[in-house]
Design an enzyme around this catalytic site. Sequence first.
Site, PDB file in Angstrom:
ATOM      1  N   GLN A   1     -13.880  24.571  23.171  1.00 42.29           N
ATOM      2  CA  GLN A   1     -12.473  24.973  23.249  1.00 42.29           C
ATOM      3  C   GLN A   1     -11.967  25.423  21.884  1.00 42.29           C
ATOM      4  O   GLN A   1     -11.178  26.376  21.793  1.00 42.29           O
ATOM      5  CB  GLN A   1     -11.633  23.808  23.772  1.00 42.29           C
TER       6      GLN A   1
ATOM      7  N   CYS B   1     -18.617  24.161  29.029  1.00 40.91           N
ATOM      8  CA  CYS B   1     -18.982  23.501  27.776  1.00 40.91           C
ATOM      9  C   CYS B   1     -20.413  23.881  27.398  1.00 40.91           C
ATOM     10  O   CYS B   1     -21.327  23.793  28.211  1.00 40.91           O
ATOM     11  CB  CYS B   1     -18.862  21.993  27.952  1.00 40.91           C
ATOM     12  N   GLU B   2     -20.609  24.326  26.157  1.00 45.10           N
ATOM     13  CA  GLU B   2     -21.935  24.753  25.740  1.00 45.10           C
ATOM     14  C   GLU B   2     -22.887  23.575  25.508  1.00 45.10           C
ATOM     15  O   GLU B   2     -24.083  23.771  25.358  1.00 45.10           O
ATOM     16  CB  GLU B   2     -21.848  25.592  24.468  1.00 45.10           C
ATOM     17  N   HIS B   3     -22.359  22.376  25.485  1.00 41.95           N
ATOM     18  CA  HIS B   3     -23.207  21.208  25.258  1.00 41.95           C
ATOM     19  C   HIS B   3     -23.864  20.694  26.533  1.00 41.95           C
ATOM     20  O   HIS B   3     -25.025  20.286  26.518  1.00 41.95           O
ATOM     21  CB  HIS B   3     -22.384  20.083  24.621  1.00 41.95           C
ATOM     22  N   HIS B   4     -23.116  20.708  27.645  1.00 42.80           N
ATOM     23  CA  HIS B   4     -23.651  20.184  28.905  1.00 42.80           C
ATOM     24  C   HIS B   4     -23.611  21.206  30.040  1.00 42.80           C
ATOM     25  O   HIS B   4     -24.054  20.910  31.142  1.00 42.80           O
ATOM     26  CB  HIS B   4     -22.862  18.930  29.338  1.00 42.80           C
TER      27      HIS B   4
ATOM     28  N   CYS C   1     -17.004  17.445  31.398  1.00 39.70           N
ATOM     29  CA  CYS C   1     -18.096  16.702  30.769  1.00 39.70           C
ATOM     30  C   CYS C   1     -17.596  15.337  30.301  1.00 39.70           C
ATOM     31  O   CYS C   1     -18.390  14.419  30.089  1.00 39.70           O
ATOM     32  CB  CYS C   1     -18.678  17.490  29.589  1.00 39.70           C
TER      33      CYS C   1
ATOM     34  N   HIS D   1     -11.775  18.689  30.305  1.00 30.62           N
ATOM     35  CA  HIS D   1     -13.219  18.879  30.217  1.00 30.62           C
ATOM     36  C   HIS D   1     -13.930  17.946  31.193  1.00 30.62           C
ATOM     37  O   HIS D   1     -13.842  16.723  31.073  1.00 30.62           O
ATOM     38  CB  HIS D   1     -13.705  18.604  28.789  1.00 30.62           C
TER      39      HIS D   1
END
Length: 270
Positions: free
Chosen positions: A199, A158-161, A229, A227
């Site tokens: 995704q 995940c590019e956020h976390h 996250c 996910h």
Amino acid sequence: MYAKPDSTTMKSRVARAGDAMDAALKSLSYRSVEAEEGRVLPMMRNDNAPRAESQASEISPEIAPEPASATRVPEGIALGRPSREEAEAAVRTLLRWAGDDPTREGLLDTPARVVKAYGQLFGGYNTDAEELLERVFEEVEGYSDIVLVRDIPFYSHCEHHMVPFMGLAHIAYYPTKGVVGLSKLARVVDTFARRLQTQETMTAQIADVIESILKPRGVAVLVEAEHLCMAMRGVQKAGVSTITSQFRGVFKDDPNEQVRFLTLVRGGKG
């Protein structure tokens, strides 16, 4: 009862937010700064900022034009990628921030291991998905029906976390002039999965490159994933599955083709 919003106050907030956004975009303009060692490292540029038409057509001679399948790779990475030593130093900083001692025995080699692992986990940045699909087999006795490769396992982040998400991808297409090697479709999935992703974006990228290179009559992509996250942090709900899909060509135009695709994907599953 809720109080009626003050339109004047709301307009001023919107105006201030717009000013702040403009200032933020200007601060992201591509420029160079001096590093502590005295070297000049380029910072990331803002590709959304308006440019003159003459500038937009120029390509820096220091890097080759990126393929359409790799447009998510920032140009600044190609110019200012840190060294292995700098990357390992960053891992040590994170270990200290987490509250541990990077000099203790169990963590001495951790920075080197993490950097090596990142080379594999994010190896998709070094792969051109378009090249994987260039070879097409035309001697298929006129076969033009659906080709489906299902249950392709993948692991992404995940590019956020920067926490993993993993699952299965299912790809179908109607060939025109020939078919591509089945393993190539799995490699295309890996290419996009081994990048910092969402995704939704990954699903669209897989469909884009297949449609662009193979030019089939239709493409269908279904991705289902869990996910971490969402399982390990935040709401902490394990076992939740997220499904995304993309339909192109005949799959988009004909609902019956979507039903056929989904039936084949779910066939034999409980």
